[in-house]
Scaffold this active site. Structure first.
Site, short mmCIF file in Angstrom:
data_model
loop_
_atom_site.label_atom_id
_atom_site.label_comp_id
_atom_site.label_asym_id
_atom_site.label_seq_id
_atom_site.Cartn_x
_atom_site.Cartn_y
_atom_site.Cartn_z
N ASP A 162 0.74 -1.16 -0.04
CA ASP A 162 -0.10 -0.02 -0.06
C ASP A 162 0.99 1.38 0.04
O ASP A 162 1.84 1.26 0.55
CB ASP A 162 -1.11 -0.16 1.17
CG ASP A 162 -2.05 1.10 1.23
OD1 ASP A 162 -2.41 1.42 0.14
OD2 ASP A 162 -2.70 1.36 2.65
N GLY A 163 0.37 2.40 -0.50
CA GLY A 163 0.96 3.65 -0.60
C GLY A 163 1.73 4.18 -1.78
O GLY A 163 2.18 5.09 -1.72
N TRP B 275 -10.81 -1.82 -9.63
CA TRP B 275 -11.40 -1.17 -10.84
C TRP B 275 -12.08 0.05 -10.68
O TRP B 275 -12.51 0.77 -11.77
CB TRP B 275 -12.55 -2.40 -11.26
CG TRP B 275 -11.81 -3.54 -11.89
CD1 TRP B 275 -11.84 -4.84 -11.03
CD2 TRP B 275 -11.14 -3.83 -12.93
NE1 TRP B 275 -11.15 -5.68 -11.62
CE2 TRP B 275 -10.53 -5.17 -12.72
CE3 TRP B 275 -10.62 -3.15 -14.07
CZ2 TRP B 275 -9.71 -5.92 -13.62
CZ3 TRP B 275 -9.87 -3.82 -14.84
CH2 TRP B 275 -9.12 -5.02 -15.02
N HIS C 69 3.32 3.40 -8.89
CA HIS C 69 3.05 1.77 -9.17
C HIS C 69 4.48 1.52 -9.98
O HIS C 69 4.97 0.45 -9.73
CB HIS C 69 1.94 1.46 -10.05
CG HIS C 69 0.74 1.94 -9.20
ND1 HIS C 69 0.21 1.04 -8.13
CD2 HIS C 69 -0.59 2.71 -9.39
CE1 HIS C 69 -0.98 1.76 -7.56
NE2 HIS C 69 -1.16 2.53 -8.37
N LEU D 94 11.26 -20.47 -3.52
CA LEU D 94 10.32 -19.80 -3.01
C LEU D 94 9.02 -19.70 -3.86
O LEU D 94 9.17 -19.91 -5.15
CB LEU D 94 10.63 -18.23 -3.25
CG LEU D 94 9.43 -17.00 -2.80
CD1 LEU D 94 9.10 -16.98 -1.39
CD2 LEU D 94 10.25 -15.60 -3.14
N ARG E 201 -0.40 9.28 -9.83
CA ARG E 201 -0.44 8.16 -9.03
C ARG E 201 0.20 7.05 -9.57
O ARG E 201 0.81 6.40 -8.84
CB ARG E 201 -1.92 8.10 -8.45
CG ARG E 201 -2.61 8.80 -7.60
CD ARG E 201 -3.99 8.49 -7.32
NE ARG E 201 -4.12 7.08 -6.89
CZ ARG E 201 -3.91 6.65 -5.52
NH1 ARG E 201 -3.54 7.74 -4.59
NH2 ARG E 201 -4.13 5.37 -5.45
#
Length: 585
Positions: free
Chosen positions: A355-356, A404, A372, A464, A368
């Site tokens: 988040d953030g 969405w 990402h 992993l 924004r």
């Protein structure tokens, strides 16, 4: 494009000749793909056929045939590590794997099925027949799909059309069995399910005696009709590259022509494989060649890169200590190493709400979506840190069903970044198994297809397990699980009064995902936001103020260190926990 090595050129020419001689229809289909891809297609087809020939060689007993297939597989396993072979067919396959960076470890199960076929096969029902046929065919077809992806042409098959894809392959298998009925019966093999034979009393005995009767005639009519329905799948190529669509549409046309020949064969079906006439085949192929040539002329197809060793490409499941080493994660720039966590105090599964990103970008006067883009580096850091500290499961919340509602530009950037990551795949040389958790609805077809391809190519890795939640919602997951349970109750397979937590867990979309031990959320928010509600029932919660782009692997290590200081009671009194758990250092 196979280079100047005479042995290699001869190997590919042999594969081409074998393909043309043994299956002219397959050869004609391969001629519809770009020339740079044809040698690899010849190698894949010939290798599959060579294994079948070893299993079907009736000059040897079944045990010897099975042993020969096993030796062939073992030799290929060794040769994939060395990059060469004395067997020309395996040489072409090894070169294809190295040249195109194909991970053909996923062929192991399909090859093992062929080894089992040497002992004979019988099927009681369509379910067991489908499992066998798909186990044989799907891995080879998936290799071709991966090949096209490496060439820059993604084979778009939506996950919500997976049943269409598999049913088409069922039709391919049934058509092949009906065509080769004479050869199979001569060897004592009857590769049709008893469930179908029982609908036509006496047909099994008549087939074994190669006796044409009303029962066998009815059976053949029924099966050719079924195969025709299975290979006629208009949705299969919807939205696909026109060159690929031409190949698959032509394949379906040729299969239907083959089924026409089976229907017209009558009693001769028991004595020789029926084939469509030259005129029929030419009528189908001539326009297909023109359409394919036009489609590929407008497409930039990537030529194979220089050969590089595939140290991670093996067929057999060796003990971990004997497997070739993967690349180690790059060290942190600071030189800092992970803390030494005792094995009994390490979490098995850490889930992260990243988040953030948007707020980080806005604080810096950026759109924004730039957050990402920057946050990708943090995601790689977590993978590196998880590998270094020895974490077994890491799950990242990348895109929720609620996301969405965001701005179209932000959503578009997130999906474009996903596509870029999946195509470039910078984790390829790490011991990381990749999985996707979420719904296909509304996701772009190319993203879905790339996710499925990465899942398939890494499924045998044992380091992993990295699960990325894309278009995921926790309530949606539980709703789908309830739907699956309701179907089983309605079918009489499950008593509603006896449903247990185990039943619920087994019907989750990812039933083998372990419970989350530690749930970490960045961004100074303290809620779980519909993330893995079933799996986080007993998770330790850890919240930090840092925005996601500000984190690196050291923050993961801090979270795990904090986890070791928590008391994991699961409802037991503290005194009981203290008396049974090792003391914290």
């Amino acid at each position: 494009m196979v280079g100047d090595d005479p042995a290699l050129q001869a190997a590919y020419l042999l594969c081409r000749a074998r393909t043309k001689q043994q299956d002219p229809a397959e050869y004609a289909l391969i001629q519809l793909v770009p020339a740079v891809l044809r040698p690899a297609c010849w190698a894949l087809w010939t290798a599959a056929n060579a294994l079948d020939d070893l299993a079907d060689d009736r000059t040897a007993e079944s045990e010897e045939r099975a042993a020969r297939v096993g030796e062939w597989i073992s030799a290929l396993d060794h040769e994939l590590a060395t990059g060469t072979s004395t067997d020309p067919i395996r040489l072409a396959l090894v070169d294809t794997a190295w040249r195109w960076r194909l991970d053909i470890s996923q062929l192991h199960n399909a090859m093992t099925l062929v080894q089992h076929d040497a002992h004979g096969r019988q099927f009681t029902d369509w379910s067991s027949w489908r499992a066998w046929g798909r186990g044989n065919l799907l891995p080879w077809f998936d290799q071709v799909r991966d090949l096209f992806d490496r060439a820059g042409v993604a084979v778009t098959l939506r996950l919500d059309r997976q049943d269409v894809y598999e049913q088409f392959l069922d039709g391919v298998r049934l058509t092949d069995i009906l065509t080769d009925l004479s050869a199979d019966l001569a060897q004592g093999d009857l590769l049709l399910p008893g469930q179908s034979l029982d609908q036509f009393p006496g047909s099994a005995d008549d087939l074994e005696q190669r006796r044409w009767s009303p029962s066998t005639a009815g059976l053949i009519t029924d099966l050719t009709g079924l195969a025709r329905r299975w290979v006629t799948q208009p949705a299969l190529t919807r939205g696909m590259h026109p060159g690929l669509a031409t190949v698959l549409d032509t394949m379906a046309d040729l299969l239907r022509a083959q089924l026409d020949a089976v229907s017209a064969a009558g009693p001769t079906l028991f004595h020789a494989p029926p084939r469509p006439s030259f005129v029929t085949t030419a009528r189908l192929l001539a326009p297909a060649r023109a359409r394919a040539a036009l489609a590929w002329s407008l497409t930039e197809v990537t030529v194979p890169p220089p050969r590089r060793p595939r140290h991670d490409t093996v067929l057999t499941q060796r003990p971990r200590a004997q497997r070739p080493a993967f690349r180690s994660p790059p060290p942190h720039p600071s030189g800092e190493r992970p803390p030494q966590i005792p094995v009994d105090q390490m979490p098995t599964h850490v889930a992260v709400i990243m988040d953030g990103n948007g707020r980080w970008a806005q604080q810096r006067g950026l759109p924004r979506h730039e957050g990402h883009r920057t946050g990708r580096s943090a995601a790689y850091e977590m993978v590196y840190g998880a590998l270094e500290i020895g974490l077994r499961h890491l799950t990242l919340y990348a895109f929720s069903t609620e996301n969405w509602k965001r701005d179209d530009e932000e959503i578009g950037t997130i999906l474009a970044l996903l596509h870029q990551e999946l195509r470039e795949y910078p984790l390829e040389d790490l011991d990381v198994r990749v999985r996707w958790h979420g719904r296909p609805d509304r996701l772009p077809q190319d993203v879905i297809d790339l996710m499925r391809m990465r899942e398939s190519s890494t499924r045998d890795r044992s380091g992993l397990t990295l699960t990325t939640c894309i278009n995921y919602g926790g309530r949606d997951e539980i709703t789908r699980t309830a739907t699956a349970l309701a179907r089983r109750v309605r079918s009489g397979q499950l008593d509603p009064d006896l449903i247990s937590e185990t039943d619920v867990a087994q019907h989750l979309p990812q039933p083998d995902m372990p419970d989350v031990d530690l749930l970490w959320r960045t961004g100074n928010e303290q809620r779980i936001s519909n993330f893995l509600p079933w799996h986080t029932a007993y998770a330790e919660l850890y919240f930090t103020a840092d925005y996601w782009p500000e984190t690196d692997r050291r923050h993961l290590w801090q979270a795990i260190s904090e986890y070791t200081r928590r008391q994991r009671r699961h409802g037991a009194p503290l005194t009981a926990v203290v008396s049974h758990e090792p003391q914290q250092p």
